[in-house]
Design a protein around this motif. Structure first.
Motif, PDB file in Angstrom:
ATOM      1  N   GLY A  12       0.796  -1.229   0.000  1.00 42.13           N
ATOM      2  CA  GLY A  12       0.000   0.000   0.000  1.00 42.13           C
ATOM      3  C   GLY A  12       0.824   1.272   0.000  1.00 42.13           C
ATOM      4  O   GLY A  12       1.745   1.431   0.792  1.00 42.13           O
ATOM      5  N   ARG A  13       0.453   2.175  -0.911  1.00 37.14           N
ATOM      6  CA  ARG A  13       1.182   3.438  -1.029  1.00 37.14           C
ATOM      7  C   ARG A  13       1.022   4.315   0.211  1.00 37.14           C
ATOM      8  O   ARG A  13       2.001   4.897   0.699  1.00 37.14           O
ATOM      9  CB  ARG A  13       0.697   4.199  -2.266  1.00 37.14           C
ATOM     10  N   GLU A  14      -0.199   4.437   0.709  1.00 37.57           N
ATOM     11  CA  GLU A  14      -0.432   5.320   1.856  1.00 37.57           C
ATOM     12  C   GLU A  14       0.355   4.853   3.073  1.00 37.57           C
ATOM     13  O   GLU A  14       0.940   5.665   3.806  1.00 37.57           O
ATOM     14  CB  GLU A  14      -1.930   5.395   2.173  1.00 37.57           C
ATOM     15  N   GLU A  17       4.025   5.716   2.518  1.00 36.63           N
ATOM     16  CA  GLU A  17       4.289   7.142   2.700  1.00 36.63           C
ATOM     17  C   GLU A  17       4.255   7.530   4.175  1.00 36.63           C
ATOM     18  O   GLU A  17       5.040   8.370   4.629  1.00 36.63           O
ATOM     19  CB  GLU A  17       3.287   7.972   1.893  1.00 36.63           C
ATOM     20  N   ALA A  18       3.356   6.910   4.929  1.00 36.70           N
ATOM     21  CA  ALA A  18       3.294   7.189   6.368  1.00 36.70           C
ATOM     22  C   ALA A  18       4.568   6.728   7.069  1.00 36.70           C
ATOM     23  O   ALA A  18       5.097   7.420   7.954  1.00 36.70           O
ATOM     24  CB  ALA A  18       2.076   6.510   6.974  1.00 36.70           C
ATOM     25  N   HIS A  67       4.340  -0.152  11.715  1.00 36.83           N
ATOM     26  CA  HIS A  67       3.683   0.146  10.432  1.00 36.83           C
ATOM     27  C   HIS A  67       3.417  -1.111   9.600  1.00 36.83           C
ATOM     28  O   HIS A  67       2.995  -1.002   8.442  1.00 36.83           O
ATOM     29  CB  HIS A  67       4.539   1.128   9.630  1.00 36.83           C
TER      30      HIS A  67
END
Length: 289
Positions: A12-14, A17-18, A67
């Motif tokens: 997942g990109r989000e 990025e987080a 994460h």
């Protein structure tokens, strides 16, 4: 000065990025972070953090766990002048009539070729990657088949090697754009070094989002050596900016991705896909219907 890298991946990109944003709060602080999609169909994203001091391995392990990422792989890179190293390692490349070389090989250019001098620099496109080579070979075929192009654009031009090759084949001014300002500067320097000032105009733009690119449409030929997803996202814009009967030359596509890209362009009105594979990479040439 040593450089340290810390690399991991997660879906997942989000989420990626987080995690990259969270890395910026570490001590010692990274000098840079990056998020990249892994182009293998896995839907995984790579997160990289780069340090000039040894990173805190415990803090990185905690961040990865929090994460949902794989544990970071931490490496110390040796101090190497990479540009000088690449210059020594890169040998000239022949692609159709084109001979792509660095300045260190300028004295050994054979007769009867279209020589393009490209230095190792902070932009993609020295001619050695199969994507660039495939596009150069496609340009060579198009011209030999009698294709005529009056308006040409190179979208995501990198070093501008493809734009310059097109300018050598057709007596027009080629527009070369890239979203990266460093690449635009590199491209402009290459244009001057190859005696093509005034024949290739370098622009900073995302896709066709520039007044000069918009006003010059419709194009007879568009070059786009980028990646699968940006190519798919660009398909509707390509259809709007390419003239009927015009060609689009595309690469940056893994062989496993070629059918998906071709289908997106067929849906946008392009026909007659000409597919050529080099190693793991595909070059597609399609015609605007």
């Amino acid at each position: 000065m040593p450089t340290y890298t810390a690399l991991t991946h997660l879906p997942g990109r989000e989420a990626a990025e987080a995690l990259a944003e969270a890395c910026e709060d570490l001590t010692p602080e990274p000098v840079g972070t990056g998020v990249f999609e892994i182009e293998d169909g896995s839907q995984l994203w790579e997160v990289g953090a780069y340090f000039t001091e040894a990173p805190d391995e415990i803090a990185l392990a905690l961040l990865a766990a929090a994460h949902g990422a794989q544990p970071f792989t931490i490496s110390e890179l040796p101090e190497v002048d990479w540009v000088a190293h690449v210059r020594r390692e890169l040998t000239p490349v022949r692609a159709g009539r084109f001979h792509v070389h660095g300045s260190h090989d300028a004295d050994s250019v054979p007769e009867g070729v279209e020589a393009l001098c490209i230095e190792a620099a902070m932009a993609f496109g020295t001619g050695h990657h199969d994507t660039t080579k495939g596009c150069l070979e496609a340009l060579d075929r198009l011209e030999r088949e009698g294709f005529q192009a009056r308006r040409i654009a190179d979208i995501g031009c990198g070093t501008a090697v493809l734009a310059m090759a097109a300018a050598r084949l057709w007596p027009v001014t080629v527009l070369a754009s890239d979203i990266d300002p460093v690449a635009v500067d590199v491209a402009a320097a290459n244009v001057i070094a190859n005696g093509l000032l005034g024949r290739v105009e370098c622009l900073e733009a995302a896709g066709f989002d520039h007044p000069i690119l918009y006003q010059a449409a419709p194009y007879d030929l568009v070059l786009a050596n980028i990646l699968k997803q940006p190519l798919i996202d660009l398909a509707p814009d390509m259809a709007r900016h390419v003239a009927a009967g015009g060609r689009v030359v595309m690469s940056g596509i893994l062989t496993t991705q070629a059918d998906e890209v071709a289908a997106a362009y067929a849906k946008a009105g392009f026909v007659r896909p000409d597919r050529r594979d080099l190693g793991d990479w595909t070059t597609l040439v399609m015609t605007r219907g």
